[in-house]
Design a protein around this motif. Sequence first.
Motif, PDB file in Angstrom:
ATOM      1  N   ASP A 253      33.231  37.206  26.444  1.00 10.61           N
ATOM      2  CA  ASP A 253      33.026  36.082  27.361  1.00 10.61           C
ATOM      3  C   ASP A 253      32.278  36.521  28.624  1.00 10.61           C
ATOM      4  O   ASP A 253      31.473  35.765  29.186  1.00 10.61           O
ATOM      5  CB  ASP A 253      34.368  35.475  27.766  1.00 10.61           C
ATOM      6  CG  ASP A 253      34.950  34.554  26.701  1.00 10.61           C
ATOM      7  OD1 ASP A 253      34.189  34.113  25.810  1.00 10.61           O
ATOM      8  OD2 ASP A 253      36.168  34.288  26.755  1.00 10.61           O
ATOM      9  N   ASN A 254      32.536  37.743  29.069  1.00  9.84           N
ATOM     10  CA  ASN A 254      31.922  38.240  30.302  1.00  9.84           C
ATOM     11  C   ASN A 254      30.485  38.703  30.106  1.00  9.84           C
ATOM     12  O   ASN A 254      29.802  38.984  31.086  1.00  9.84           O
ATOM     13  CB  ASN A 254      32.744  39.405  30.866  1.00  9.84           C
ATOM     14  CG  ASN A 254      34.062  38.941  31.460  1.00  9.84           C
ATOM     15  OD1 ASN A 254      34.264  37.758  31.701  1.00  9.84           O
ATOM     16  ND2 ASN A 254      34.955  39.882  31.695  1.00  9.84           N
TER      17      ASN A 254
ATOM     18  N   THR B  14      42.405  32.751  36.639  1.00 12.12           N
ATOM     19  CA  THR B  14      42.456  32.231  35.285  1.00 12.12           C
ATOM     20  C   THR B  14      42.327  30.716  35.309  1.00 12.12           C
ATOM     21  O   THR B  14      42.393  30.071  36.350  1.00 12.12           O
ATOM     22  CB  THR B  14      43.775  32.628  34.612  1.00 12.12           C
ATOM     23  OG1 THR B  14      44.871  32.159  35.414  1.00 12.12           O
ATOM     24  CG2 THR B  14      43.882  34.139  34.504  1.00 12.12           C
TER      25      THR B  14
ATOM     26  N   GLU C 225      42.292  39.617  21.937  1.00 18.21           N
ATOM     27  CA  GLU C 225      42.052  38.865  23.169  1.00 18.21           C
ATOM     28  C   GLU C 225      41.250  39.692  24.169  1.00 18.21           C
ATOM     29  O   GLU C 225      40.424  39.140  24.914  1.00 18.21           O
ATOM     30  CB  GLU C 225      43.392  38.444  23.783  1.00 18.21           C
ATOM     31  CG  GLU C 225      44.087  37.343  23.001  1.00 18.21           C
ATOM     32  CD  GLU C 225      45.507  37.096  23.482  1.00 18.21           C
ATOM     33  OE1 GLU C 225      46.013  35.966  23.301  1.00 18.21           O
ATOM     34  OE2 GLU C 225      46.135  38.035  24.030  1.00 18.21           O
ATOM     35  N   ARG C 226      41.468  41.008  24.196  1.00 20.01           N
ATOM     36  CA  ARG C 226      40.655  41.864  25.076  1.00 20.01           C
ATOM     37  C   ARG C 226      39.191  41.819  24.657  1.00 20.01           C
ATOM     38  O   ARG C 226      38.297  41.733  25.503  1.00 20.01           O
ATOM     39  CB  ARG C 226      41.184  43.301  25.038  1.00 20.01           C
ATOM     40  CG  ARG C 226      42.551  43.474  25.658  1.00 20.01           C
ATOM     41  CD  ARG C 226      43.115  44.868  25.425  1.00 20.01           C
ATOM     42  NE  ARG C 226      44.555  44.869  25.658  1.00 20.01           N
ATOM     43  CZ  ARG C 226      45.429  45.606  24.995  1.00 20.01           C
ATOM     44  NH1 ARG C 226      45.008  46.437  24.051  1.00 20.01           N
ATOM     45  NH2 ARG C 226      46.704  45.532  25.268  1.00 20.01           N
TER      46      ARG C 226
ATOM     47  N   LEU D 254      47.334  41.404  27.165  1.00 18.94           N
ATOM     48  CA  LEU D 254      46.566  40.712  26.136  1.00 18.94           C
ATOM     49  C   LEU D 254      46.633  41.471  24.819  1.00 18.94           C
ATOM     50  O   LEU D 254      46.849  42.687  24.796  1.00 18.94           O
ATOM     51  CB  LEU D 254      45.107  40.569  26.562  1.00 18.94           C
ATOM     52  CG  LEU D 254      44.819  39.807  27.860  1.00 18.94           C
ATOM     53  CD1 LEU D 254      43.309  39.742  28.091  1.00 18.94           C
ATOM     54  CD2 LEU D 254      45.422  38.420  27.826  1.00 18.94           C
TER      55      LEU D 254
ATOM     56  N   VAL E 139      44.586  44.465  31.568  1.00 27.18           N
ATOM     57  CA  VAL E 139      44.702  43.497  30.474  1.00 27.18           C
ATOM     58  C   VAL E 139      45.686  44.004  29.424  1.00 27.18           C
ATOM     59  O   VAL E 139      45.584  43.687  28.251  1.00 27.18           O
ATOM     60  CB  VAL E 139      43.325  43.201  29.836  1.00 27.18           C
ATOM     61  CG1 VAL E 139      42.435  42.442  30.788  1.00 27.18           C
ATOM     62  CG2 VAL E 139      42.642  44.480  29.382  1.00 27.18           C
TER      63      VAL E 139
ATOM     64  N   ARG F 286      34.804  39.453  35.326  1.00 28.32           N
ATOM     65  CA  ARG F 286      33.704  38.509  35.123  1.00 28.32           C
ATOM     66  C   ARG F 286      32.684  38.572  36.248  1.00 28.32           C
ATOM     67  O   ARG F 286      31.472  38.451  36.006  1.00 28.32           O
ATOM     68  CB  ARG F 286      34.245  37.089  34.982  1.00 28.32           C
ATOM     69  CG  ARG F 286      33.159  36.074  34.610  1.00 28.32           C
ATOM     70  CD  ARG F 286      33.745  34.748  34.195  1.00 28.32           C
ATOM     71  NE  ARG F 286      32.713  33.791  33.852  1.00 28.32           N
ATOM     72  CZ  ARG F 286      32.082  33.726  32.668  1.00 28.32           C
ATOM     73  NH1 ARG F 286      32.395  34.593  31.724  1.00 28.32           N
ATOM     74  NH2 ARG F 286      31.156  32.819  32.434  1.00 28.32           N
TER      75      ARG F 286
ATOM     76  N   TYR G 174      36.197  43.890  31.980  1.00 25.48           N
ATOM     77  CA  TYR G 174      36.964  42.646  31.928  1.00 25.48           C
ATOM     78  C   TYR G 174      36.830  41.835  33.212  1.00 25.48           C
ATOM     79  O   TYR G 174      37.480  40.796  33.357  1.00 25.48           O
ATOM     80  CB  TYR G 174      38.440  42.971  31.684  1.00 25.48           C
ATOM     81  CG  TYR G 174      38.685  43.706  30.397  1.00 25.48           C
ATOM     82  CD1 TYR G 174      38.525  43.069  29.168  1.00 25.48           C
ATOM     83  CD2 TYR G 174      39.071  45.042  30.384  1.00 25.48           C
ATOM     84  CE1 TYR G 174      38.744  43.733  27.976  1.00 25.48           C
ATOM     85  CE2 TYR G 174      39.296  45.717  29.195  1.00 25.48           C
ATOM     86  CZ  TYR G 174      39.122  45.058  27.998  1.00 25.48           C
ATOM     87  OH  TYR G 174      39.348  45.721  26.808  1.00 25.48           O
TER      88      TYR G 174
ATOM     89  N   ARG H 188      41.469  43.914  37.171  1.00 29.71           N
ATOM     90  CA  ARG H 188      41.024  44.293  35.831  1.00 29.71           C
ATOM     91  C   ARG H 188      39.893  45.306  35.886  1.00 29.71           C
ATOM     92  O   ARG H 188      39.103  45.334  36.826  1.00 29.71           O
ATOM     93  CB  ARG H 188      40.558  43.051  35.074  1.00 29.71           C
ATOM     94  CG  ARG H 188      41.689  42.105  34.699  1.00 29.71           C
ATOM     95  CD  ARG H 188      41.159  40.819  34.108  1.00 29.71           C
ATOM     96  NE  ARG H 188      42.241  40.008  33.559  1.00 29.71           N
ATOM     97  CZ  ARG H 188      42.107  38.758  33.131  1.00 29.71           C
ATOM     98  NH1 ARG H 188      40.910  38.177  33.200  1.00 29.71           N
ATOM     99  NH2 ARG H 188      43.126  38.097  32.636  1.00 29.71           N
TER     100      ARG H 188
ATOM    101  N   LEU I 211      37.727  38.463  25.763  1.00 31.98           N
ATOM    102  CA  LEU I 211      37.490  38.390  27.194  1.00 31.98           C
ATOM    103  C   LEU I 211      36.228  39.147  27.573  1.00 31.98           C
ATOM    104  O   LEU I 211      35.392  38.658  28.350  1.00 31.98           O
ATOM    105  CB  LEU I 211      38.697  38.959  27.946  1.00 31.98           C
ATOM    106  CG  LEU I 211      38.567  39.051  29.466  1.00 31.98           C
ATOM    107  CD1 LEU I 211      38.319  37.679  30.081  1.00 31.98           C
ATOM    108  CD2 LEU I 211      39.817  39.697  30.071  1.00 31.98           C
TER     109      LEU I 211
END
Length: 759
Positions: A417-418, A347, A410-411, A406, A403, A362, A360, A356, A414
Amino acid sequence: MAPVIEVDGLLFKDLARTGELLPYEDWRLDAATRAADLAGRLTIEQIAGLMLYSPHQAVPNPGTGPFPGTYGGRTLAEAGLPAWALTDQQVAMLTEDHLRHVLAITLEPADTAARWSNAMQALAESCPLGVPVNTSSDPRHGAAEATGAEFATSAVDVSRWPEGLGMAALFEPERVRTSAAIISREYRALGITTALGPQIDLATDPRWMRLQDTWGPHAGLTSDYARAYCDAMQTTEAPEHQPGAALGLPALEHSATDAGWGAGSVATMVKHWPGGGTGEAGRDAHYGFGKFAVYPGGNEAQHLVPFTDAALRLEGPTGSASAVMPYYTVSWAYRAPDGTVTNDSTTSDGNSPAPRANAYNRVIVHDMLRQRYGFDGVVCTDWGVTADPDPEMSAFGQRCYGVEDLSVAERHALAIDNGVDQFGGNSDAGPVIEAYRLIAERDGEAAARERFEASAARLLRTFFRAGLFENPYLDPTQSTAVVGCEAFMEAGRAAQRDSLVLIKNRRPDGGAVLLLPATTRRAWVPTRHVDASLGFMRLPEPARDIDPYRAGGAALERAADPREADVAVVFIESPLSEQYSAADREAGGNGYLPISLQYGPYTAHAARESSIAQGDFRETAHPDRSVHGKTATVHNAHDLDAVRAARRAMGDKPVVVVLRMHNPTVMSEVEPLADAVVVDLGVAQEHVWELLRGRFEPSGLLPVTMPASMETVEAHAEDLPFDYEAYTDAAGNRYAFGFGLGWDGVIDDERTRRYTARS
């Protein structure tokens, strides 16, 4: 319906009702240009709707079950509406929630499916910007009857083909190409434009419950199949090469701008990245007790091959599968192609989070799929990965592995974002909109908007490529003519026949059993018994007796007494085993059970003494998931009893075993009792009887290896193919990958030379 405007003597739909031609309305432009233009016009709420999949839609809706629907607040019968009418819930999801990806579970008959699709498309076209509907489906062309080990839904009137493993038994990529071309034609006639498949996982662990839906453990065969299937499904061929052209079915139009695409195209969503067949001890990640994928053989790279060398590099004009679905699993100590060993990246504050799930992770989605392999299509999560988990480990609950701490929003953030674009099994736009706000607060409004538009553009490309913006409507009469037409049905029946694998055909005196002599008239077919168990959704299924006999034109007459029969035909199923027991946990154990591939009780003395992967908020007292020393019993142990009883009852008369095989089966208990053994990998029983009566010669090959024992299974590495010993019968035949018998003995042809366990 949208008005039409004329520009340069050409006609275009004025979907935005502006009176002028906007780029996304201009069919002269390519799909990527049109999609980017429309994405920039959508509100965040509309984009959020695009990023969701609807709940399963039954047409007509029965008003009961997990996804009940109403019609003006009443049942369909009370409302007096036709079967294809839209439910209140469907109207709301299209108009209020902006969903445009609709997942169908039952669509029958074709006339009803076409009219329902037209009703949805007309409603969608009346909404602002006129974005049509992309209807999706899980595989629905399987020929086998559903059992407790299967969960796909088939339409009644489509052509029927062997299950995935049955198609693999053909060892013929061109047959897969033919099947996909026919299925795509039927899909489009039903209004379906996205297939949630194919499943191209390498099934390297023989215990995995989803193995029957794969094309087996061979990377070369699976890759060749993936290319053939995705190419045929996505490509709109020249009119003379389209399925049904010889039948006079109308030709489907090509895209004017996007090579290979058109009104005959169905987008494919290959699954499950980066390979879902390596669950520890064969367990499956639909459940928290099966969430870990392990790689004790260091074979991560081979599991990528069907994706990176095939589905994402098609030889046909569409170039790549349209979408990729990561699996539920936490890929434990995963070694990426660059050598990175990761459960996840650290993180921003330098802390290392819990391992994860893939969506989730990355490294697995962003670094590998997006960056290293350059995939710019849709990434869609598997179903149910964003909601809060069930407190009971044994439940069919949500799968937000790693996760759990979260929030739901937020999940979503995330995953976005990935590089994830879409959320399977989530029809609530609220968390997606909240994820947008979280990203905007962190990165700024412009960056958040750009990220969401990127997903919208990827999703919309399929709509444009498939011609949905120009004409999403169906002619119900033509749909009825296409779906299940005799030529398509016969192609499926031929594949079913050719998928049957004969692995034994020998009497004690050395003579062959099959062909049965012409004097064979009557067969004794014993009933089956299956003990009480938990079904796929972890709901109790009572103990039940099953009559496997299906009368038909090819079936032998059934004898009530084995003494009156010429032959015993014993239909059995591969062992049905439990993976986890809440009762064991409550009695002080860890809850985990061996998954057995044999019929008699099995004690896992050869299992590893400590699990490779462990860790779950619901497991504190016994986090180790080992099954060492524990005993498994299967739900259908009576199948072995039935074979034994047939052997005793028939004396010198032949006993034929027909094994409906979901998973490779330990044959040491069954094979010595049988004179002939036929492996059924998902066909209608009529074709089994045709084989037994000698109406065609068997040509199927084992697409998996039958293990010599459970001990060799326990000793193997979950990520390695062909690393356990094959069973060898009294005649010296090894029941290994590629083995099968014809009337004259072991099959040795171009297929067996092309695909071996070594290549």
